[in-house]
Design an enzyme around this catalytic site. Structure first.
Site, PDB file in Angstrom:
ATOM      1  N   SER A  76       5.489  11.070 -14.840  1.00  4.20           N
ATOM      2  CA  SER A  76       4.192  10.397 -14.959  1.00  4.20           C
ATOM      3  C   SER A  76       4.014   9.181 -14.066  1.00  4.20           C
ATOM      4  CB  SER A  76       3.941   9.992 -16.417  1.00  4.20           C
ATOM      5  OG  SER A  76       3.595  11.122 -17.185  1.00  4.20           O
ATOM      6  N   LYS A  79       1.010   9.348 -11.834  1.00  2.00           N
ATOM      7  CA  LYS A  79      -0.342   8.945 -12.230  1.00  2.00           C
ATOM      8  C   LYS A  79      -0.813   7.709 -11.480  1.00  2.00           C
ATOM      9  CE  LYS A  79      -0.382  10.927 -16.921  1.00  2.00           C
ATOM     10  NZ  LYS A  79       0.938  11.563 -17.030  1.00  2.00           N
ATOM     11  N   SER A 140      -0.378   7.360 -21.017  1.00  2.00           N
ATOM     12  CA  SER A 140       0.113   8.373 -20.077  1.00  2.00           C
ATOM     13  C   SER A 140      -0.439   9.762 -20.392  1.00  2.00           C
ATOM     14  CB  SER A 140       1.642   8.406 -20.062  1.00  2.00           C
ATOM     15  OG  SER A 140       2.114   9.007 -18.879  1.00  2.00           O
ATOM     16  N   LYS A 264       4.144   1.375 -15.459  1.00  2.00           N
ATOM     17  CA  LYS A 264       4.013   2.793 -15.794  1.00  2.00           C
ATOM     18  C   LYS A 264       5.364   3.401 -16.154  1.00  2.00           C
ATOM     19  CE  LYS A 264       1.603   6.363 -16.491  1.00  2.00           C
ATOM     20  NZ  LYS A 264       2.565   6.589 -17.585  1.00  2.00           N
TER      21      LYS A 264
END
Length: 426
Positions: A76, A79, A140, A264
């Site tokens: 992720s 992203k 997420s 993140k």
């Protein structure tokens, strides 16, 4: 897939209680005995990861590297590229934060999966760009990230992924994207989202340095993003978004001395635990990334501590310079009169020198255009940065074909002289 989920991604969990239990297990210390020791529960060996990288967010100077250029699955963390491209659409007024986005049935179905979804999307419900952005960043949400990509391209998932890869090329970073969420094709194919002409097991492959550069561009384009990424929880449409980053305030691995502001998390079975954070030192924002860890939060605490112990910062005066290009003078101005330069603590900061190499290869050069590449020398760290000096004014090409123009003038003068001679005769 988000870091809060358990590795058995194929198993369909039957209750929220199991999901929450697995969330705790995913980031708990390896054994109960470790939890009893404050030091070992907060820190672990930062070198026991597949890759790690730390950089200055403004200058791009490298403070730490470990397999930083090795392309690996990043889950992720992908992203961040999706959020960057969405941010650019908003800045260019092609999208608005308040625009409503219709989410497809395949993404609604994905959002309801315990293993792939973290934000449940309701049928016949339109969400704003801002809501999807926050869901992708904080919780997420895979569905939210893919929906953002489709919002940017008018519903074309493949086109958006092409934009991701093109942006990577424009930044000269080595990255291969097959999804906007970080999920690999083993999951995407069940929702009709596998990128054409890619293998059934294809996944995003990006290095720690490359994704840190993505984070650098994202936070530069949208500095306010940390106001969201540092939130442990947030509410959207009566749902609580849970941030898996346990380094945040109130998190299990929080340390006030880190001055951390997000950014993140990421996890898939292939990628392992991945984490990119932004934090502050000496008035500078730093970006740190860990890929392929079993204990991402304790490893990150260890990495930050290691950097604190081994590097320091000093201000070095940087002066304007003059270069020659195609016979014309280029006046270059540094971004600041004093550059903050990082160096190893065993180095003499008085010996640090800043050099600039002309990178502009042809005219014209526009005012404000970066024309050099800056290096910090004698620091004990890699010298290259990704910043440089900019042109103080526009410099155009020399007037083309001056010789021919002079020839034409001579030709005209010749016949003008003949005309005058005959005018005297007659």
């Amino acid at each position: 897939m988000d870091t809060i989920q358990k590795p058995q991604i194929r198993r369909r969990w039957t209750s929220i209680l199991i999901a929450l239990t697995c969330m705790l297990l995913a980031f708990a210390p390896a054994s109960p005995s470790l939890a009893k020791t404050k030091k070992s529960s907060k820190m672990s060996n930062y070198t026991k990861v597949k890759s790690a990288y730390v950089m200055d967010a403004k200058s791009g100077q490298t403070l730490y590297e470990n397999n930083q250029d090795k392309k690996l699955p990043i889950a992720s963390l992908s992203k961040m590229m999706t959020l960057y491209l969405t941010t650019q659409e908003i800045k260019q007024h092609k999208l608005k934060w308040t625009d409503k986005v219709a989410v497809g049935q395949n993404l609604i179905k994905m959002s309801k999966s315990y293993s792939l979804g973290s934000f449940k999307i309701k049928r016949s419900k339109q969400y704003t760009v801002k809501q999807l952005y926050q869901a992708a960043l904080i919780a997420s949400s895979n569905s939210a990230a893919i929906a953002l990509g489709e919002a940017v391209t008018g519903g074309n998932n493949a086109k958006f992924i092409s934009m991701m890869n093109q942006q990577a090329k424009d930044w000269h970073i080595d990255a291969t994207f097959v999804s906007s969420s970080g999920l690999d094709n083993t999951d995407l194919k069940h929702y009709g989202l596998q990128l054409p002409k890619t293998s059934g097991k294809a996944q995003n492959m990006v290095s720690a340095k490359a994704i840190s550069i993505v984070a650098q561009h994202l936070t530069a384009a949208f500095p306010q993003i940390t106001q969201w990424s540092e939130k442990a929880t947030s509410k959207i449409d009566n749902q609580t978004l849970v941030n898996a980053n346990a380094l945040l305030k109130s998190g299990t691995y929080y340390r006030a001395s880190n001055h951390l502001t997000g950014l993140k998390t990421g996890y898939t079975e292939n990628a392992g635990l991945c984490l990119t954070v932004t934090y502050w030192r000496h008035g500078r924002k730093l970006i740190a990334t860990i890929i392929g860890s079993n204990t991402a939060f304790t490893a990150m605490n260890g990495l930050i501590t290691h950097v604190d112990k081994t590097v320091n910062a000093t201000d070095v005066t940087e002066k304007p310079q003059t270069f020659k290009l195609d016979g014309r003078q280029i006046d270059a101005q540094p971004a600041t009169g004093k550059a903050t330069v990082w160096y190893r603590k065993n180095q003499d900061p008085k010996k640090i020198k800043i050099t600039n190499t002309l990178t502009a290869s042809k005219l014209p050069v526009k005012k404000g255009q970066q024309v050099t590449m800056t290096r910090y020398n004698s620091t004990g760290l890699p010298s290259q940065t990704n910043q440089g000096e900019t042109a103080t004014k526009t410099v155009t090409k020399p007037v083309a074909n001056q010789g021919n123009a002079g020839g034409r003038n001579w030709f005209s003068q010749f016949f003008s002289g003949i005309d005058k001679m005959f005018s005297h005769l007659f």
